[in-house]
Design a protein around this motif. Structure first.
Motif, short mmCIF file in Angstrom:
data_model
loop_
_atom_site.label_atom_id
_atom_site.label_comp_id
_atom_site.label_asym_id
_atom_site.label_seq_id
_atom_site.Cartn_x
_atom_site.Cartn_y
_atom_site.Cartn_z
N MET A 21 -6.77 -2.32 -2.90
CA MET A 21 -6.30 -1.19 -2.15
C MET A 21 -7.48 -0.26 -1.88
N HIS A 22 -7.56 0.20 -0.68
CA HIS A 22 -8.68 1.04 -0.30
C HIS A 22 -8.72 2.29 -1.18
N ARG A 23 -9.93 2.71 -1.51
CA ARG A 23 -10.10 3.86 -2.41
C ARG A 23 -9.49 5.14 -1.86
N LEU A 24 -9.49 5.31 -0.55
CA LEU A 24 -8.89 6.51 0.03
C LEU A 24 -7.37 6.52 -0.17
N VAL A 25 -6.76 5.36 -0.01
CA VAL A 25 -5.32 5.27 -0.24
C VAL A 25 -5.02 5.56 -1.71
N GLN A 26 -5.81 5.01 -2.61
CA GLN A 26 -5.63 5.29 -4.03
C GLN A 26 -5.79 6.78 -4.32
N ALA A 27 -6.79 7.40 -3.72
CA ALA A 27 -7.03 8.83 -3.96
C ALA A 27 -5.86 9.68 -3.46
N VAL A 28 -5.32 9.35 -2.30
CA VAL A 28 -4.17 10.10 -1.79
C VAL A 28 -2.98 9.92 -2.72
N LEU A 29 -2.71 8.68 -3.11
CA LEU A 29 -1.59 8.44 -4.02
C LEU A 29 -1.76 9.20 -5.33
N ARG A 30 -2.97 9.25 -5.82
CA ARG A 30 -3.24 9.86 -7.12
C ARG A 30 -3.32 11.38 -7.05
N ASP A 31 -3.99 11.92 -6.02
CA ASP A 31 -4.36 13.33 -6.04
C ASP A 31 -3.53 14.24 -5.14
N HIS A 32 -2.83 13.71 -4.17
CA HIS A 32 -2.19 14.57 -3.18
C HIS A 32 -0.67 14.44 -3.12
N LEU A 33 -0.10 13.66 -3.98
CA LEU A 33 1.35 13.49 -3.97
C LEU A 33 1.93 13.89 -5.31
N SER A 34 3.17 14.36 -5.28
CA SER A 34 3.86 14.64 -6.53
C SER A 34 4.14 13.32 -7.24
N ARG A 35 4.48 13.40 -8.50
CA ARG A 35 4.75 12.19 -9.29
C ARG A 35 5.86 11.33 -8.66
N PRO A 36 7.00 11.92 -8.29
CA PRO A 36 8.03 11.09 -7.65
C PRO A 36 7.56 10.47 -6.34
N GLU A 37 6.77 11.21 -5.56
CA GLU A 37 6.24 10.64 -4.32
C GLU A 37 5.28 9.49 -4.61
N GLN A 38 4.44 9.66 -5.64
CA GLN A 38 3.52 8.58 -6.03
C GLN A 38 4.29 7.31 -6.37
N LEU A 39 5.30 7.48 -7.21
CA LEU A 39 6.08 6.31 -7.63
C LEU A 39 6.78 5.65 -6.45
N PRO B 11 -9.17 -18.36 0.00
CA PRO B 11 -9.92 -17.22 0.53
C PRO B 11 -9.02 -16.01 0.83
N LEU B 12 -7.81 -16.27 1.35
CA LEU B 12 -6.86 -15.18 1.56
C LEU B 12 -6.42 -14.57 0.24
N ASP B 13 -6.19 -15.43 -0.74
CA ASP B 13 -5.80 -14.94 -2.06
C ASP B 13 -6.87 -14.03 -2.66
N GLU B 14 -8.12 -14.40 -2.48
CA GLU B 14 -9.20 -13.59 -3.05
C GLU B 14 -9.27 -12.22 -2.40
N GLN B 15 -8.90 -12.11 -1.13
CA GLN B 15 -8.85 -10.81 -0.47
C GLN B 15 -7.65 -10.00 -0.94
N TRP B 16 -6.56 -10.68 -1.21
CA TRP B 16 -5.30 -10.05 -1.63
C TRP B 16 -5.34 -9.65 -3.10
N LEU B 17 -6.05 -10.43 -3.92
CA LEU B 17 -6.00 -10.29 -5.37
C LEU B 17 -6.37 -8.90 -5.88
N PRO B 18 -7.44 -8.26 -5.44
CA PRO B 18 -7.76 -6.93 -6.00
C PRO B 18 -6.63 -5.91 -5.78
N HIS B 19 -5.98 -5.99 -4.64
CA HIS B 19 -4.88 -5.08 -4.35
C HIS B 19 -3.68 -5.38 -5.26
N ALA B 20 -3.40 -6.67 -5.42
CA ALA B 20 -2.29 -7.07 -6.28
C ALA B 20 -2.58 -6.70 -7.74
N ARG B 21 -3.83 -6.82 -8.17
CA ARG B 21 -4.18 -6.44 -9.54
C ARG B 21 -4.01 -4.94 -9.75
#
Length: 170
Positions: free
Chosen positions: A1-19, A43-53
């Protein structure tokens, strides 16, 4: 998952919104999962895997995210890691999937039996036969009860139990 998306989820949303957004991401990743046991799709799995992890880490850390959909995502990651021979990496995810399925669906549900079987096979592959046997016995009991003694899945379960007993000298 892109770091910006992670940052928004983590830093700019309330807990219920994050969940809520984490649940959406988990479902989307499950839908986007390539078939993990086909080498052509690796090869597709390797692109998908970090996000799934990343999503798997959310699931392991947050009980409210532990749903059948999340267990399905974990199962997809486990399938891919097993196909690649990365058994040790697959183990905690398989354990989490089994735990979710038992708690949410119950101990006699077919998906629970599948999760137990996956975990038993991982233990078997890793040489942890004494851990695999009780799980394999549970799978056999579920299959006998739900499918009957002559069903092919029941037969495979019985074969695994017998093989484990022979190897353990049980």
């Amino acid at each position: 998952m892109h770091r910006l998306v992670q940052a928004v989820l983590r830093d700019h949303l309330s807990r219920p919104e994050q969940l809520g957004w984490q649940q959406v991401v988990i479902a989307a990743l499950l839908l986007a999962a390539p078939p993990g046991d086909d080498v052509q799709h690796w090869p597709l799995d390797e692109q998908w895997l970090p996000h799934a992890r990343q999503a798997a880490a959310w699931v392991e850390a947050e009980p409210v995210l532990q749903t059948p959909i999340a267990a399905g995502l974990l199962d997809q990651v486990v399938r891919y890691l097993r196909a690649q021979g990365r058994y040790q990496a697959a183990l905690p995810l398989a354990e989490c999937s089994r735990s979710i399925r038992e708690r949410v669906l119950g101990s006699d549900y077919p998906d629970t039996a599948t999760a137990l079987n996956t975990l038993a096979l991982l233990y078997y592959t890793l040489g942890r036969l004494s851990d695999a046997l009780p799980l394999a016995k549970r799978v056999l009991a579920i299959h006998e009860r739900l499918l009957g003694p002559e069903h092919p899945m029941t037969q495979r379960s019985r074969d695994l139990v017998e093989q484990l007993r022979r190897q353990l000298g049980d």
